[in-house]
Design an enzyme around this catalytic site. Structure first.
Site, PDB file in Angstrom:
ATOM      1  CG  ASP A 189      26.275 -61.426 -57.347  1.00  0.00           C
ATOM      2  OD1 ASP A 189      26.661 -62.122 -56.386  1.00  0.00           O
ATOM      3  OD2 ASP A 189      26.984 -60.562 -57.883  1.00  0.00           O
ATOM      4  CG  HIS A 190      26.183 -67.017 -54.309  1.00  0.00           C
ATOM      5  ND1 HIS A 190      27.108 -67.050 -55.314  1.00  0.00           N
ATOM      6  CD2 HIS A 190      26.879 -67.299 -53.182  1.00  0.00           C
ATOM      7  CE1 HIS A 190      28.301 -67.333 -54.820  1.00  0.00           C
ATOM      8  NE2 HIS A 190      28.191 -67.500 -53.518  1.00  0.00           N
ATOM      9  CE  LYS A 194      28.344 -65.193 -49.974  1.00  0.00           C
ATOM     10  NZ  LYS A 194      28.443 -66.556 -49.491  1.00  0.00           N
ATOM     11  CG  HIS A 252      30.432 -63.049 -56.296  1.00  0.00           C
ATOM     12  ND1 HIS A 252      29.122 -63.215 -56.690  1.00  0.00           N
ATOM     13  CD2 HIS A 252      31.029 -64.247 -56.502  1.00  0.00           C
ATOM     14  CE1 HIS A 252      28.956 -64.465 -57.110  1.00  0.00           C
ATOM     15  NE2 HIS A 252      30.095 -65.104 -57.003  1.00  0.00           N
TER      16      HIS A 252
HETATM   17  C1  BG6 Z   1      31.242 -68.500 -57.210  1.00  0.00           C
HETATM   18  C2  BG6 Z   1      32.538 -68.633 -57.954  1.00  0.00           C
HETATM   19  O1  BG6 Z   1      30.381 -67.616 -57.871  1.00  0.00           O
HETATM   20  O2  BG6 Z   1      31.495 -68.008 -55.902  1.00  0.00           O
HETATM   21  C3  BG6 Z   1      33.495 -69.538 -57.202  1.00  0.00           C
HETATM   22  O3  BG6 Z   1      32.297 -69.158 -59.248  1.00  0.00           O
HETATM   23  C4  BG6 Z   1      33.662 -69.075 -55.783  1.00  0.00           C
HETATM   24  O4  BG6 Z   1      34.750 -69.606 -57.857  1.00  0.00           O
HETATM   25  C5  BG6 Z   1      32.311 -68.858 -55.120  1.00  0.00           C
HETATM   26  O5  BG6 Z   1      34.391 -70.064 -55.080  1.00  0.00           O
HETATM   27  C6  BG6 Z   1      32.466 -68.198 -53.756  1.00  0.00           C
HETATM   28  O6  BG6 Z   1      31.233 -68.194 -53.110  1.00  0.00           O
HETATM   29  P1  BG6 Z   1      31.142 -68.233 -51.523  1.00  0.00           P
HETATM   30  O7  BG6 Z   1      29.689 -68.109 -51.231  1.00  0.00           O
HETATM   31  O8  BG6 Z   1      31.737 -69.531 -51.081  1.00  0.00           O
HETATM   32  O9  BG6 Z   1      31.954 -67.070 -51.039  1.00  0.00           O
END
Ligand code: BG6
Length: 507
Positions: A189-190, A194, A252
């Protein structure tokens, strides 16, 4: 988070990327590996093997990566460093569903180990469409590539989305567990990668003054906003099936909530922290179908115009989107957490595409002071605002505290002022990275703190399943219900207004 290791912990290894010719690899993974090399966080013996369907050889693959890397790395790109490292990238063309591809992969990995001196440590990164996750894991298992032993490890990183509901997530976990043990599985879960999300833990648990007030006695409610200005950006095929609840909330937003709401763990070990996160997720009051109707809001953007006059088309007019699409591009929820700490404190979550700006923030809305001594003064009549703490996750990363101060002068007047911490003022390092550097590095080091465990994923889906069920049984009749470039469906404002509250105004 690199919690358990020092700065040069990464052992020699081969990173195997499935989906090597895809967008994620080019945009995020290769730039992240480049940045790690630049920070000298990778060992001398590290190699990369790409696998995808496109026919090319290793040299062709290196050329392909070289074309785009300067754009995706941006300012810090160094051609010299790239040339010095790219020779360690290999490629094999193969079908992910064909056992022969895995025999060829095993042979290539032997060759790489011989040429690069890597000792059989393999990190498999599944940057593929989700339908391949289970299939690839199973075939890696069959080919003997998932088996650890003789001092070498095997790890697998699974991208999101992890399933599309509770049942499919459980099934995927079961499939993965047939070939890999839980300690080998790293679910990404990126948002957890962060900097500013990681910093929530440091802010809460590294400061003696924060935790004593982090509970229902002092906090009125919490708001978590993840607003995106972009639309679906050519991902309609995926997004039509997913929608905002699956795409953003299931992972997220609940990840951020778990970091805000968890209890302190008694140490910084991955499982101790992850236990606490799952505990708090499990404590969220489940939705019954009636509550879904009142406490879960969905929206879809219609056409709109930005302040600068730019015209934005409706979601239903995006390429690849059905003209009568019922997919939600906006969600707002009210959640209650049944713990002593959070009793009676609502958590309001909202996320949407095509909002006026890109902004992720957490607002801790404190209660009013218990007794206002400014009775009968102008200040009292002016209705003094309660304090707000704003954790600015992105962009413009930092932390702000809004509190009240006396306006200088002979008459007592009170005004809300703001104290700001901006990362840029204190640290040279950028916080704006994708999060992938940290996550790949942590996985190489065997630190799973920032990755989701099976129980976390399943708890999140279990929480959202009633919403998925009610929404699919009762398709929205009022879509589109917010103009592109606005803050989402009006019902999201009503959700808070009913409780005598409002979303923090973002401008
Ligand atoms: C991704 C989603 O996991 O996260 C996208 O699939 C979204 O739809 C993105 O735009 C948002 O990531 P960040 O890091 O730009 O907030």
């Amino acid at each position: 988070m690199s919690t358990l290791h020092n700065e040069s912990c990464s052992p020699p290894a081969v990173i195997v990327i499935f989906g090597a010719a895809g967008d994620l690899t080019r945009r995020k993974l290769i730039p992240a590996l480049f940045n790690l090399a630049k920070q000298e966080l990778l060992p001398e013996q590290i190699a990369m093997v790409g696998i995808d369907r496109v026919e090319m050889d290793s040299q062709g693959y290196r050329d392909l990566l070289g074309e785009h890397i300067p754009d995706f790395v941006g300012e810090g790109f160094s051609r010299e460093l790239w040339e010095a490292n790219i020779g360690r990238a290999y490629y094999t063309a193969g079908d992910f569903l064909d056992d022969d591809s895995y025999r060829e992969l095993a042979r290539l990995l032997q060759q790489v180990d011989n040429e690069q001196g890597t000792p059989g440590n393999y990190l498999f990164y599944l940057a593929t469409p989700p339908r391949f996750f289970g299939e690839i894991a199973t075939r890696l298992g069959k080919a003997g590539l998932a088996t650890e032993g003789d001092g070498h490890w095997r790890r697998i990183i699974i991208e999101k989305p992890f399933g599309h509901d509770l049942e499919s997530a459980r099934a995927l976990n079961a499939t993965l567990h047939q070939s890999f043990e839980e300690h080998q599985i790293y679910r990404i879960d990126h948002y957890l990668g962060k900097e500013t999300v990681q910093n929530i833990l440091t802010y809460r648990f590294g400061n003696g003054t924060v935790e004593p007030m982090w509970n229902h006695r002092y906090i009125d409610h919490v708001q978590i906003t993840v607003a995106e200005s972009l639309g679906v950006e050519g991902r309609a095929g995926y997004y039509e099936e997913a929608g905002a609840l699956r795409d953003m909330v299931a992972n997220h937003l609940l990840a951020v909530l778990s970091v805000i709401a968890m209890e302190p763990s008694n140490n910084f070990q991955a499982d101790a922290i992850r236990d606490e996160q799952v505990k708090v997720l499990r404590a969220i009051q489940p939705f019954d179908p009636e509550q879904v109707l009142t406490e879960a809001v969905r929206g879809q953007y219609g056409e709109g115009v930005l302040d600068n006059g730019t015209h934005l088309r409706a979601y239903r007019d995006e390429p690849g989107v059905a003209a009568d699409s019922g997919t939600e591009t906006f969600v707002a929820l009210k959640l209650m957490i049944d713990t002593w700490r959070w009793a009676g404190v609502p958590f309001y979550l909202r996320t949407g595409k095509r909002m006026p700006e890109r902004r992720t923030e957490v607002v801790i809305q404190y209660r009013h002071a218990p007794n206002m001594m400014f009775r009968d003064s102008i200040a009292q009549r002016a209705n003094i605002a309660a304090n707000q703490l704003i954790l600015r996750i992105q962009p413009d990363e930092g932390i702000s505290m809004e509190f009240n101060a006396k306006v200088p002068g002979t008459v007592l007047q009170v005004s809300t002022v703001r104290m700001d911490f901006d990362y840029d003022d204190y640290f040279e390092e950028s916080v704006a990275g994708s999060g992938y550097e940290t996550l790949i590095y942590d996985c190489l080091c065997g630190d799973a703190t920032l990755f989701k465990r099976a129980d976390n994923i399943e708890t999140c889906w279990a929480l959202l399943q009633p919403i998925l069920d009610v929404w699919s049984a009762l398709p929205a009749r009022d879509f589109p219900n917010y103009p592109a470039g606005s803050w989402g469906a009006a019902e999201a404002d009503e959700l808070l207004a009913r409780d005598g509250r409002q979303w923090r105004r973002i401008d």
